[in-house]
Design a protein around this motif. Structure first.
Motif, PDB file in Angstrom:
ATOM      1  N   TYR A 172       6.361  -7.856  46.257  1.00  0.00           N
ATOM      2  CA  TYR A 172       5.706  -8.064  47.735  1.00  0.00           C
ATOM      3  C   TYR A 172       4.665  -8.933  47.918  1.00  0.00           C
ATOM      4  O   TYR A 172       4.619  -9.722  48.519  1.00  0.00           O
ATOM      5  CB  TYR A 172       5.512  -6.311  47.906  1.00  0.00           C
ATOM      6  CG  TYR A 172       4.614  -6.272  49.202  1.00  0.00           C
ATOM      7  CD1 TYR A 172       5.746  -6.093  50.417  1.00  0.00           C
ATOM      8  CD2 TYR A 172       3.468  -6.350  49.538  1.00  0.00           C
ATOM      9  CE1 TYR A 172       5.299  -5.923  51.634  1.00  0.00           C
ATOM     10  CE2 TYR A 172       2.855  -5.998  51.088  1.00  0.00           C
ATOM     11  CZ  TYR A 172       3.948  -5.850  51.961  1.00  0.00           C
ATOM     12  OH  TYR A 172       3.570  -5.676  53.174  1.00  0.00           O
ATOM     13  N   GLU A 181       9.116   5.856  42.291  1.00  0.00           N
ATOM     14  CA  GLU A 181       9.844   4.979  41.818  1.00  0.00           C
ATOM     15  C   GLU A 181       9.873   3.879  41.012  1.00  0.00           C
ATOM     16  O   GLU A 181      10.719   3.758  40.271  1.00  0.00           O
ATOM     17  CB  GLU A 181      10.569   4.706  43.351  1.00  0.00           C
ATOM     18  CG  GLU A 181      11.266   5.847  44.284  1.00  0.00           C
ATOM     19  CD  GLU A 181      12.150   6.380  43.508  1.00  0.00           C
ATOM     20  OE1 GLU A 181      13.275   5.717  43.157  1.00  0.00           O
ATOM     21  OE2 GLU A 181      12.406   7.623  43.567  1.00  0.00           O
ATOM     22  N   ARG A 212       3.075   6.445  49.878  1.00  0.00           N
ATOM     23  CA  ARG A 212       2.688   5.415  48.766  1.00  0.00           C
ATOM     24  C   ARG A 212       3.207   5.856  47.347  1.00  0.00           C
ATOM     25  O   ARG A 212       3.549   5.317  46.555  1.00  0.00           O
ATOM     26  CB  ARG A 212       1.207   5.028  49.056  1.00  0.00           C
ATOM     27  CG  ARG A 212       1.283   4.506  50.375  1.00  0.00           C
ATOM     28  CD  ARG A 212       1.907   2.997  50.336  1.00  0.00           C
ATOM     29  NE  ARG A 212       1.514   2.106  51.761  1.00  0.00           N
ATOM     30  CZ  ARG A 212       2.371   1.232  52.015  1.00  0.00           C
ATOM     31  NH1 ARG A 212       3.201   0.737  51.300  1.00  0.00           N
ATOM     32  NH2 ARG A 212       1.889   0.725  53.115  1.00  0.00           N
ATOM     33  N   ASN A 257       7.038  -3.083  39.874  1.00  0.00           N
ATOM     34  CA  ASN A 257       8.107  -3.460  40.409  1.00  0.00           C
ATOM     35  C   ASN A 257       8.455  -4.967  40.002  1.00  0.00           C
ATOM     36  O   ASN A 257       9.572  -5.199  40.429  1.00  0.00           O
ATOM     37  CB  ASN A 257       8.107  -3.264  42.054  1.00  0.00           C
ATOM     38  CG  ASN A 257       8.500  -1.922  42.221  1.00  0.00           C
ATOM     39  OD1 ASN A 257       9.325  -1.168  41.860  1.00  0.00           O
ATOM     40  ND2 ASN A 257       7.901  -1.444  43.487  1.00  0.00           N
ATOM     41  N   THR A 263       1.788  -0.259  42.302  1.00  0.00           N
ATOM     42  CA  THR A 263       3.192  -0.355  42.319  1.00  0.00           C
ATOM     43  C   THR A 263       3.946  -1.578  42.378  1.00  0.00           C
ATOM     44  O   THR A 263       4.924  -1.800  41.531  1.00  0.00           O
ATOM     45  CB  THR A 263       3.568   0.436  43.830  1.00  0.00           C
ATOM     46  OG1 THR A 263       2.736   1.692  43.622  1.00  0.00           O
ATOM     47  CG2 THR A 263       4.988   0.554  44.054  1.00  0.00           C
ATOM     48  N   ASP A 264       3.343  -2.460  42.804  1.00  0.00           N
ATOM     49  CA  ASP A 264       3.768  -3.880  42.944  1.00  0.00           C
ATOM     50  C   ASP A 264       4.068  -4.295  41.833  1.00  0.00           C
ATOM     51  O   ASP A 264       5.173  -5.268  41.063  1.00  0.00           O
ATOM     52  CB  ASP A 264       3.162  -4.856  44.097  1.00  0.00           C
ATOM     53  CG  ASP A 264       4.120  -6.082  44.386  1.00  0.00           C
ATOM     54  OD1 ASP A 264       5.398  -5.918  44.506  1.00  0.00           O
ATOM     55  OD2 ASP A 264       3.710  -7.301  44.741  1.00  0.00           O
ATOM     56  N   ARG A 313      -1.232   0.489  45.784  1.00  0.00           N
ATOM     57  CA  ARG A 313       0.017  -0.610  46.308  1.00  0.00           C
ATOM     58  C   ARG A 313      -0.029  -1.828  45.208  1.00  0.00           C
ATOM     59  O   ARG A 313       1.214  -2.242  45.026  1.00  0.00           O
ATOM     60  CB  ARG A 313      -0.385  -1.025  47.529  1.00  0.00           C
ATOM     61  CG  ARG A 313      -0.105   0.138  48.751  1.00  0.00           C
ATOM     62  CD  ARG A 313      -0.476  -0.536  50.187  1.00  0.00           C
ATOM     63  NE  ARG A 313       0.283  -1.639  50.637  1.00  0.00           N
ATOM     64  CZ  ARG A 313       0.266  -2.281  51.632  1.00  0.00           C
ATOM     65  NH1 ARG A 313      -0.931  -1.966  52.328  1.00  0.00           N
ATOM     66  NH2 ARG A 313       1.070  -3.114  52.079  1.00  0.00           N
ATOM     67  N   SER A 346       5.386   8.149  46.667  1.00  0.00           N
ATOM     68  CA  SER A 346       6.805   8.142  46.311  1.00  0.00           C
ATOM     69  C   SER A 346       7.303   6.485  45.895  1.00  0.00           C
ATOM     70  O   SER A 346       8.103   6.559  45.030  1.00  0.00           O
ATOM     71  CB  SER A 346       7.544   8.652  47.691  1.00  0.00           C
ATOM     72  OG  SER A 346       7.422   7.833  48.657  1.00  0.00           O
ATOM     73  N   GLN A 347       6.687   5.632  46.592  1.00  0.00           N
ATOM     74  CA  GLN A 347       6.957   4.207  46.109  1.00  0.00           C
ATOM     75  C   GLN A 347       6.339   3.935  44.718  1.00  0.00           C
ATOM     76  O   GLN A 347       6.946   3.390  43.952  1.00  0.00           O
ATOM     77  CB  GLN A 347       6.257   3.332  47.064  1.00  0.00           C
ATOM     78  CG  GLN A 347       6.745   3.108  48.438  1.00  0.00           C
ATOM     79  CD  GLN A 347       6.018   2.097  49.181  1.00  0.00           C
ATOM     80  OE1 GLN A 347       4.857   2.127  49.159  1.00  0.00           O
ATOM     81  NE2 GLN A 347       6.964   1.123  49.947  1.00  0.00           N
TER      82      GLN A 347
END
Length: 363
Positions: A328, A173, A167, A324, A320-321, A317, A169-170
């Motif tokens: 997701y 990124e 999680r 991004n 992160t989304d 999460r 590493s995501q």
């Protein structure tokens, strides 16, 4: 469309090994991933027919094997119960006429079927300590009864689902590709993620070192995945699609995350988001009544951290989304995922204020 769907469901229903006659169907809309239908027949019992989403789950046969194997194990452990009582406490899967646990249609969709549990209720949120306590007993008993099932026999249906290093590493990124605008909006919470990094790896390190036992875990222990009777007594753990090898803290923490938040997970008014310590204590009481004898001192000591860790996993999460560009989770507006992340970070803050009180020896 309704007639076409009814004919299709009738055809699918009749691929399974039963002696009932299809009467009508109702769509059950509680899940977000699979398509689930209540099949009503001329005589009871009724049945639940479900399409497993093979775009989300890459190994559906493995997933269904997990569900069926765990139900079979639970039935063996509860073999002293009558068949009628057992069907209210354990999911009862029906094979196809060919003896398979699922039917694969011409479009490549996988279907499985189980007996419907009559006179049962579910809760989307917890509104009293009794339901929290009964939920704790249900999920604790599920873990206890499966504690002698060899977890390595299960398919890892979502690899690295609760892996904290994965999680992070995501997240790292996502930082590289995020727009300047989104980085600025999320700046406070990016800092918070980095500040919590070391603490949030404690459970993973204990798991990897073997200090915490790898066991069968449900991995989606929200309260809506527990069935209750009309007197609010726990009946059965449902939705076992994500049964996988894991540690007790995954299931404990995710249940606490969903039960003890005083607001919906996308509530914008953060002053409404608090950690309900009373529901926590009620859940822990029921949970330990069922599984304490199977837990090590290390596992028990780290249960409160399990709650904090699982809240954090959802926070990172969502964040992160958002970074991004919302690829997701479904969103209703541009900053929906950021609001969800803020909500979870506020819950962590509220939990942290009560952390000493959450220790099992303090209850």
């Amino acid at each position: 469309m309704g007639i076409i769907k009814e004919e299709k469901l009738k055809f699918l229903f009749n691929q399974f090994n039963h002696t009932s006659e299809f009467k009508l169907f109702e769509e059950l809309a509680s899940g977000h991933i699979n398509d689930t239908y209540l099949i009503k027949t001329h005589e009871k019992p009724y049945f639940v027919l479900q399409r497993i989403n093979h775009k989300v789950f890459k190994n559906v046969p493995g997933l269904i094997h997990n569900k069926v194997a765990i139900s079979r194990h639970l039935k063996e452990k509860l073999g002293h119960l009558s068949e009628q009582v057992l069907r209210r406490h354990v999911l009862d899967f029906i094979n196809t006429k060919n003896g398979a646990p699922y039917y694969k249609d011409k479009d490549g969709n996988y279907w499985n079927m189980m007996v419907y549990i009559e006179d049962s209720v579910t809760f989307e949120t917890v509104n009293n300590e009794e339901v929290a306590y009964e939920g704790g007993k249900l999920f604790g008993n599920f873990l206890f009864l499966t504690s002698d099932f060899l977890a390595s026999k299960l398919t890892d249906v979502i690899p690295k689902f609760h892996d904290m290093s994965f999680r992070f590493s995501q997240f790292e990124e996502a930082l590289k590709v995020a727009s300047v605008e989104r980085l600025n909006l999320a700046n406070t919470y990016i800092t918070e993620v980095n500040e919590l990094k070391e603490e949030m790896h404690i459970l993973q390190k204990l798991k990897e070192s073997g200090a915490i036992k790898l066991r069968v875990t449900h991995n989606d222990t929200k309260i809506s995945n527990a069935l209750f009777d009309k007197d609010n007594k726990g009946l059965c753990v449902i939705d076992t699609d994500t049964v996988m090898p894991g540690i007790v803290h995954y299931d404990f923490g995710d249940a606490i995350r969903t039960i003890c938040n005083t607001a919906p997970e996308d509530e914008k008014k953060l002053e409404l988001v608090n950690f309900n310590i009373c529901y926590y204590k009620a859940y822990v009481k029921g949970f330990l009544e069922k599984i304490e004898s199977d837990l090590s001192a290390v596992e028990i000591e780290h249960l409160p951290l399990g709650a904090k860790t699982m809240i954090f996993i959802m926070a990172i999460r969502f964040l992160t989304d958002f970074l991004n560009g919302d690829i997701y989770y479904k969103t209703a507006y541009p900053e929906h995922n950021l609001d969800r992340a803020k909500n979870q970070f506020k819950l962590i803050e509220s939990l942290s204020e009560k952390f000493k009180e959450m220790g099992i020896n303090n209850l």
